[in-house]
Design a protein around this motif. Sequence first.
Motif: not given
Length: 138
Positions: A83-91, A121-125
């Motif tokens: 699988w492929e994934w992405e991490a997206v911030d709050a914006g 970091g992981v805050k808001g991700v």
Amino acid sequence: MAVIVIVVVVLVAVGGSDDSTTPAPSAAATSKASPGQAQEEPASERADLISFRLDDRSQAGLTDVWVVWTVRNSSGERSDYSWEWEAVDAGGTRVANGSELETDVQPGQTARGEDFTTLKGVKGVKLNITRFNRTASY
């Protein structure tokens, strides 16, 4: 004269592949049915990815963020998962992405894994699964 042979192996997914982007499952979202309540069969092969989350192991000012997953093979045959994934911030900006692979998972077996990331970091991700495939192991 040297002859170069190139072999390309193409894995054909069992039941196809799912290319839609969806939030990653969490352990809390996949809790077991309560006693006496029937548990539903997974709707798709993607349901085999029981949890996929970020684990912030940072300490003493050193960033150390990992992705951690659990896969359970609900099919009747030994399977490989990719699988492929992405991490997206709050914006809404993608701040990281990657690919994962879990191989030779027996029918009914659970496999756990982890991999490091470049996240600061992981805050808001938020994690999203952008592609998921289950193929038969040979």
